[in-house]
Design a protein around this motif. Structure first.
Motif, PDB file in Angstrom:
ATOM      1  N   GLU A 165       0.874  -1.257  -0.018  1.00  0.00           N
ATOM      2  CA  GLU A 165       0.060   0.153   0.056  1.00  0.00           C
ATOM      3  C   GLU A 165       0.916   1.353  -0.127  1.00  0.00           C
ATOM      4  O   GLU A 165       0.476   2.375  -0.722  1.00  0.00           O
ATOM      5  CB  GLU A 165      -0.849  -0.078   1.174  1.00  0.00           C
ATOM      6  N   ASN A 166       1.865   1.350   0.751  1.00  0.00           N
ATOM      7  CA  ASN A 166       2.898   2.395   1.087  1.00  0.00           C
ATOM      8  C   ASN A 166       3.823   2.747  -0.145  1.00  0.00           C
ATOM      9  O   ASN A 166       4.180   3.695  -0.454  1.00  0.00           O
ATOM     10  CB  ASN A 166       3.606   2.318   2.124  1.00  0.00           C
ATOM     11  N   LYS A 167       3.976   1.489  -0.942  1.00  0.00           N
ATOM     12  CA  LYS A 167       5.188   1.435  -1.930  1.00  0.00           C
ATOM     13  C   LYS A 167       6.427   2.095  -1.508  1.00  0.00           C
ATOM     14  O   LYS A 167       7.085   2.732  -2.278  1.00  0.00           O
ATOM     15  CB  LYS A 167       4.651   2.212  -3.283  1.00  0.00           C
ATOM     16  N   ARG A 168       6.609   1.983  -0.217  1.00  0.00           N
ATOM     17  CA  ARG A 168       7.942   2.223   0.232  1.00  0.00           C
ATOM     18  C   ARG A 168       8.758   1.014   0.497  1.00  0.00           C
ATOM     19  O   ARG A 168       8.489   0.180   1.469  1.00  0.00           O
ATOM     20  CB  ARG A 168       7.756   3.116   1.456  1.00  0.00           C
ATOM     21  N   LEU A 169      10.007   0.780   0.104  1.00  0.00           N
ATOM     22  CA  LEU A 169      10.643  -0.348   0.143  1.00  0.00           C
ATOM     23  C   LEU A 169      11.997  -0.279   0.920  1.00  0.00           C
ATOM     24  O   LEU A 169      12.360  -1.463   1.535  1.00  0.00           O
ATOM     25  CB  LEU A 169      11.105  -1.186  -1.203  1.00  0.00           C
ATOM     26  N   THR A 170      12.296   0.880   1.084  1.00  0.00           N
ATOM     27  CA  THR A 170      13.700   1.297   1.444  1.00  0.00           C
ATOM     28  C   THR A 170      13.792   2.466   2.117  1.00  0.00           C
ATOM     29  O   THR A 170      12.620   3.417   2.062  1.00  0.00           O
ATOM     30  CB  THR A 170      14.941   0.505   0.800  1.00  0.00           C
ATOM     31  N   ASN A 171      15.187   3.098   2.458  1.00  0.00           N
ATOM     32  CA  ASN A 171      15.158   4.493   2.752  1.00  0.00           C
ATOM     33  C   ASN A 171      14.399   4.804   3.921  1.00  0.00           C
ATOM     34  O   ASN A 171      13.795   5.973   3.829  1.00  0.00           O
ATOM     35  CB  ASN A 171      15.130   5.280   1.565  1.00  0.00           C
ATOM     36  N   GLY A 172      14.261   4.125   4.941  1.00  0.00           N
ATOM     37  CA  GLY A 172      13.661   4.605   6.178  1.00  0.00           C
ATOM     38  C   GLY A 172      12.217   4.651   6.050  1.00  0.00           C
ATOM     39  O   GLY A 172      11.740   5.969   6.618  1.00  0.00           O
ATOM     40  N   GLY A 173      11.458   3.745   5.666  1.00  0.00           N
ATOM     41  CA  GLY A 173      10.137   3.715   5.459  1.00  0.00           C
ATOM     42  C   GLY A 173       9.244   3.699   6.844  1.00  0.00           C
ATOM     43  O   GLY A 173       9.916   3.599   8.015  1.00  0.00           O
TER      44      GLY A 173
END
Length: 371
Positions: free
Chosen positions: A27-35
């Motif tokens: 849902e967020n489409k945040r996989l890395t970089n401090g999600g």
């Protein structure tokens, strides 16, 4: 035996609990970089462990490399030969010289008396290991460090949840590193964390683990890529819900081993100091000098029937080609470490180990020991 029994088996969270977290990642489409899950795991781990500042990393080796960079360590670092090779490899990768000193045979940790004897004008830091999760002599080590103006970085890879007199062992020294590798009591498949004591140090650590970026156009240090991804952060958040139950199961297994092996001649088990709340991360058995020759025979015989033990830690780091030329790697300088390395055998311990499997392990081990 019908199936092989490994020295450890990874703790896995219930799949049905993990899936909703994966849905959040999708849902967020945040996989890395401090999600968001990364940030949540840092906060929940800091609260659980009783530490102020924690920086998640993709693996423990990168933590060691970064910890040394964080404190700007130079020249010579006193450390132990009785550990996994990553402890010393991190020094070589930073252009530092490891100085090996001997260990205390009861705790398997650096002997503070030997530390002080090894200090020279080139010494800048001490890198002890809390071996098997049993804390090093943190008070004496800190006293020595204070007297000589040295930094202390603890390789605390084994010490998730370990406390001394009710306080986290991770709060000692300048920095501590934890491993969340699949073999550890708490795992996030791969990964780990650096524990620091103040916000300024955490900020430097977080810069260094992300190539040194302070913002999208400003690089403030020669950093590395040590970032943690969201899927593993999700895995860790679910694991944290089950860790207390897992540690209790480990304790039961440890006590069962201890009870059935305590009267067996020729061996001893690890000593747990009274002021320590341990995590039961390993079950090392030490063979007396008179029968230490049996250690490798028993290791091979147990492997032959599907019981995979480990000789943690054999051989010593100081015996590998890149280290054995060092003056401090001399055999006579490391007599206790050599004795333990040649006499230790870790038996399987993990939450899913059944009573039946444990009884078989004990039965096979004792039968080979008395042969």
């Amino acid at each position: 035996m019908k199936k092989e029994i490994y020295v450890t088996s990874p703790l896995l969270p219930p799949l049905e609990e993990f899936i909703p977290y994966l849905e959040k990642v999708w849902e967020n489409k945040r996989l890395t970089n401090g999600g968001p899950l990364h940030e949540q795991l840092e906060k929940e781990l800091a609260n659980y462990l009783g530490v102020k500042y924690i920086s998640l990393f993709s693996n423990g080796t990168l933590e060691l490399l970064t910890a040394l960079q964080t404190l700007r360590i130079t020249d010579e670092v006193i450390t132990t030969p009785y550990s996994f090779v990553a402890t010393s490899h991190s020094l070589l990768w930073n252009g530092l010289k490891p100085v090996f000193v001997d260990i205390d045979p009861l705790t398997c940790n650096l002997d503070p008396d030997k530390i002080e004897q090894a200090i020279t004008s080139h010494t800048t830091a001490i890198l002890p290991v809390h071996c098997y999760g049993i804390p090093a002599d943190v008070d004496r080590i800190q006293s020595i460090a204070d007297n000589y103006g040295l930094k202390v970085i603890y390789d605390a890879a084994h010490t998730f949840g370990v406390t001394k007199q009710g306080h986290s062992i991770l709060n000692y020294g300048d920095l501590s590193i934890l491993s969340f590798h699949a073999t550890k009591v708490f795992n996030t498949i791969e990964g780990g964390a650096i524990i620091s004591q103040d916000a300024k140090t955490k900020k430097r650590i977080d810069f260094l683990k992300n190539f040194g970026f302070a913002d999208e156009v400003t690089v403030v240090a020669p950093g590395i890529n040590g970032k943690r991804n969201e899927v593993q952060a999700a895995f860790g958040l679910v694991q944290l819900k089950h860790i207390d139950a897992a540690l209790l199961k480990r304790k039961v297994i440890y006590l069962r081993y201890s009870e059935q092996l305590k009267k067996v001649a020729g061996i001893r088990v690890i000593n747990i100091p009274k002021e320590i709340e341990w995590n039961y991360s390993y079950f090392p058995v030490f063979f007396d000098k008179s029968i230490s020759y049996k250690r490798d025979e028993i290791y091979t015989a147990m492997k032959g029937v599907g019981i995979l033990t480990r000789r943690y830690f054999y051989p010593l780091i100081s015996s590998f080609p890149m280290y054995r030329g060092l003056d401090s790697a001399n055999f006579n300088n490391l007599s206790e470490a050599n004795i333990l390395s040649n006499s230790v055998l870790c038996l399987p311990i993990y939450p899913d180990l059944s009573d039946f499997e444990q009884d078989n392990i004990i039965s096979v081990f004792i039968s080979l020991l008395v042969k």
